[in-house]
Write a protein that holds these residues in place. Structure first.
Motif, PDB file in Angstrom:
ATOM      1  N   HIS A 108       0.807  -1.218   0.000  1.00  0.00           N
ATOM      2  CA  HIS A 108       0.000   0.000   0.000  1.00  0.00           C
ATOM      3  C   HIS A 108       0.841   1.270   0.000  1.00  0.00           C
ATOM      4  N   HIS A 109       2.148   1.137   0.029  1.00  0.00           N
ATOM      5  CA  HIS A 109       3.012   2.322  -0.011  1.00  0.00           C
ATOM      6  C   HIS A 109       3.382   2.608  -1.463  1.00  0.00           C
ATOM      7  N   PRO A 110       3.305   3.861  -1.902  1.00  0.00           N
ATOM      8  CA  PRO A 110       3.569   4.167  -3.314  1.00  0.00           C
ATOM      9  C   PRO A 110       4.986   3.821  -3.776  1.00  0.00           C
ATOM     10  N   ASP A 111       5.984   3.930  -2.908  1.00  0.00           N
ATOM     11  CA  ASP A 111       7.363   3.625  -3.301  1.00  0.00           C
ATOM     12  C   ASP A 111       7.669   2.133  -3.230  1.00  0.00           C
ATOM     13  N   GLY A 112       6.928   1.394  -2.410  1.00  0.00           N
ATOM     14  CA  GLY A 112       7.204  -0.025  -2.246  1.00  0.00           C
ATOM     15  C   GLY A 112       8.491  -0.297  -1.495  1.00  0.00           C
ATOM     16  N   LEU A 113       8.926   0.668  -0.672  1.00  0.00           N
ATOM     17  CA  LEU A 113      10.173   0.556   0.071  1.00  0.00           C
ATOM     18  C   LEU A 113       9.999   1.303   1.390  1.00  0.00           C
ATOM     19  N   ILE A 114       9.845   0.565   2.489  1.00  0.00           N
ATOM     20  CA  ILE A 114       9.551   1.177   3.788  1.00  0.00           C
ATOM     21  C   ILE A 114      10.434   0.560   4.868  1.00  0.00           C
ATOM     22  N   TRP A 115      10.442   1.207   6.055  1.00  0.00           N
ATOM     23  CA  TRP A 115      11.235   0.722   7.176  1.00  0.00           C
ATOM     24  C   TRP A 115      10.612   1.147   8.498  1.00  0.00           C
ATOM     25  N   ARG A 116      11.035   0.482   9.549  1.00  0.00           N
ATOM     26  CA  ARG A 116      10.781   0.899  10.933  1.00  0.00           C
ATOM     27  C   ARG A 116      11.812   0.193  11.800  1.00  0.00           C
ATOM     28  N   THR A 117      11.919   0.586  13.062  1.00  0.00           N
ATOM     29  CA  THR A 117      12.914  -0.049  13.918  1.00  0.00           C
ATOM     30  C   THR A 117      12.552  -1.521  14.083  1.00  0.00           C
ATOM     31  N   ALA A 118      13.571  -2.353  14.116  1.00  0.00           N
ATOM     32  CA  ALA A 118      13.354  -3.794  14.242  1.00  0.00           C
ATOM     33  C   ALA A 118      12.881  -4.108  15.651  1.00  0.00           C
ATOM     34  N   PRO A 119      11.904  -4.977  15.774  1.00  0.00           N
ATOM     35  CA  PRO A 119      11.442  -5.338  17.119  1.00  0.00           C
ATOM     36  C   PRO A 119      12.526  -6.119  17.861  1.00  0.00           C
ATOM     37  N   ASP A 120      12.685  -5.811  19.139  1.00  0.00           N
ATOM     38  CA  ASP A 120      13.655  -6.493  19.984  1.00  0.00           C
ATOM     39  C   ASP A 120      12.933  -7.632  20.699  1.00  0.00           C
ATOM     40  N   ALA A 121      13.446  -8.829  20.589  1.00  0.00           N
ATOM     41  CA  ALA A 121      12.788  -9.997  21.176  1.00  0.00           C
ATOM     42  C   ALA A 121      12.818  -9.967  22.701  1.00  0.00           C
ATOM     43  N   THR A 122      13.763  -9.231  23.305  1.00  0.00           N
ATOM     44  CA  THR A 122      13.873  -9.203  24.759  1.00  0.00           C
ATOM     45  C   THR A 122      12.934  -8.192  25.398  1.00  0.00           C
ATOM     46  N   VAL A 123      12.421  -7.268  24.613  1.00  0.00           N
ATOM     47  CA  VAL A 123      11.540  -6.220  25.137  1.00  0.00           C
ATOM     48  C   VAL A 123      10.112  -6.510  24.690  1.00  0.00           C
ATOM     49  N   PRO A 124       9.139  -6.463  25.605  1.00  0.00           N
ATOM     50  CA  PRO A 124       7.757  -6.692  25.174  1.00  0.00           C
ATOM     51  C   PRO A 124       7.304  -5.597  24.207  1.00  0.00           C
ATOM     52  N   PRO A 125       6.463  -5.937  23.236  1.00  0.00           N
ATOM     53  CA  PRO A 125       6.042  -4.927  22.261  1.00  0.00           C
ATOM     54  C   PRO A 125       5.215  -3.829  22.923  1.00  0.00           C
ATOM     55  N   PRO A 126       5.321  -2.604  22.406  1.00  0.00           N
ATOM     56  CA  PRO A 126       4.521  -1.508  22.962  1.00  0.00           C
ATOM     57  C   PRO A 126       3.053  -1.722  22.630  1.00  0.00           C
ATOM     58  N   THR A 127       2.208  -0.952  23.277  1.00  0.00           N
ATOM     59  CA  THR A 127       0.774  -1.108  23.049  1.00  0.00           C
ATOM     60  C   THR A 127       0.388  -0.698  21.635  1.00  0.00           C
ATOM     61  N   ALA A 128       1.010   0.348  21.118  1.00  0.00           N
ATOM     62  CA  ALA A 128       0.733   0.791  19.750  1.00  0.00           C
ATOM     63  C   ALA A 128       1.974   0.520  18.903  1.00  0.00           C
ATOM     64  N   PRO A 129       1.840  -0.250  17.834  1.00  0.00           N
ATOM     65  CA  PRO A 129       3.029  -0.536  17.019  1.00  0.00           C
ATOM     66  C   PRO A 129       3.545   0.711  16.315  1.00  0.00           C
ATOM     67  N   GLU A 130       4.836   0.704  16.077  1.00  0.00           N
ATOM     68  CA  GLU A 130       5.458   1.823  15.374  1.00  0.00           C
ATOM     69  C   GLU A 130       4.991   1.830  13.918  1.00  0.00           C
ATOM     70  N   LEU A 131       4.823   3.011  13.380  1.00  0.00           N
ATOM     71  CA  LEU A 131       4.371   3.133  12.000  1.00  0.00           C
ATOM     72  C   LEU A 131       5.517   2.915  11.025  1.00  0.00           C
ATOM     73  N   TRP A 132       5.183   2.441   9.836  1.00  0.00           N
ATOM     74  CA  TRP A 132       6.167   2.284   8.771  1.00  0.00           C
ATOM     75  C   TRP A 132       6.467   3.649   8.176  1.00  0.00           C
ATOM     76  N   ARG A 133       7.717   3.862   7.799  1.00  0.00           N
ATOM     77  CA  ARG A 133       8.142   5.139   7.233  1.00  0.00           C
ATOM     78  C   ARG A 133       8.805   4.914   5.880  1.00  0.00           C
ATOM     79  N   PRO A 134       8.763   5.921   5.007  1.00  0.00           N
ATOM     80  CA  PRO A 134       9.455   5.782   3.713  1.00  0.00           C
ATOM     81  C   PRO A 134      10.964   5.737   3.913  1.00  0.00           C
ATOM     82  N   ILE A 135      11.653   5.068   3.019  1.00  0.00           N
ATOM     83  CA  ILE A 135      13.098   4.884   3.144  1.00  0.00           C
ATOM     84  C   ILE A 135      13.848   6.211   3.089  1.00  0.00           C
TER      85      ILE A 135
END
Length: 111
Positions: A75-102
């Motif tokens: 659904h992203h027009p560029d087809g190339l996005i990123w966000r910080t990698a989830p850390d397996a040792t830290v529980p996920p936050p209540t709201a996930p981080e949004l994807w951002r353009p490269i």
């Protein structure tokens, strides 16, 4: 942190997901999860290399993109996005981080 993977879509195209070290000097320990939508795996990696991420390789399929990640990159027009990698040792936050353009990642690394 060299995990990555891909999935082939019904139309023959692929979505490649890679966990890479962060290119910003502010937090070199944290990594980023990059998603690329392309015609094939080689072209996906070429797109990243053309942006300056030269040492990017996909070895194996240990961390393929999830269905939510595939939807996000399609659904992203560029087809190339990123966000910080989830850390397996830290529980996920209540709201996930949004994807951002490269562009925002590369702009932060250049500053």
């Amino acid at each position: 942190m060299a995990a990555g993977g891909f999935c082939r879509l019904p139309n023959g195209r692929v979505v490649v997901a890679l966990n890479l070290p962060s290119p910003t000097a502010a937090d070199p320990v944290a990594g980023v999860r990059v998603l690329v939508h392309a015609q094939n795996r080689a072209r996906a990696l070429t797109r990243l290399r053309n942006l300056g991420l030269r040492a990017v390789y996909l070895r194996g399929n240990t961390a393929p993109p999830t269905p939510d990640e595939v939807t996000a990159v399609l659904h992203h027009p560029d087809g190339l996005i990123w966000r910080t990698a989830p850390d397996a040792t830290v529980p996920p936050p209540t709201a996930p981080e949004l994807w951002r353009p490269i562009r925002s990642l590369l702009r932060g690394a250049a500053a």
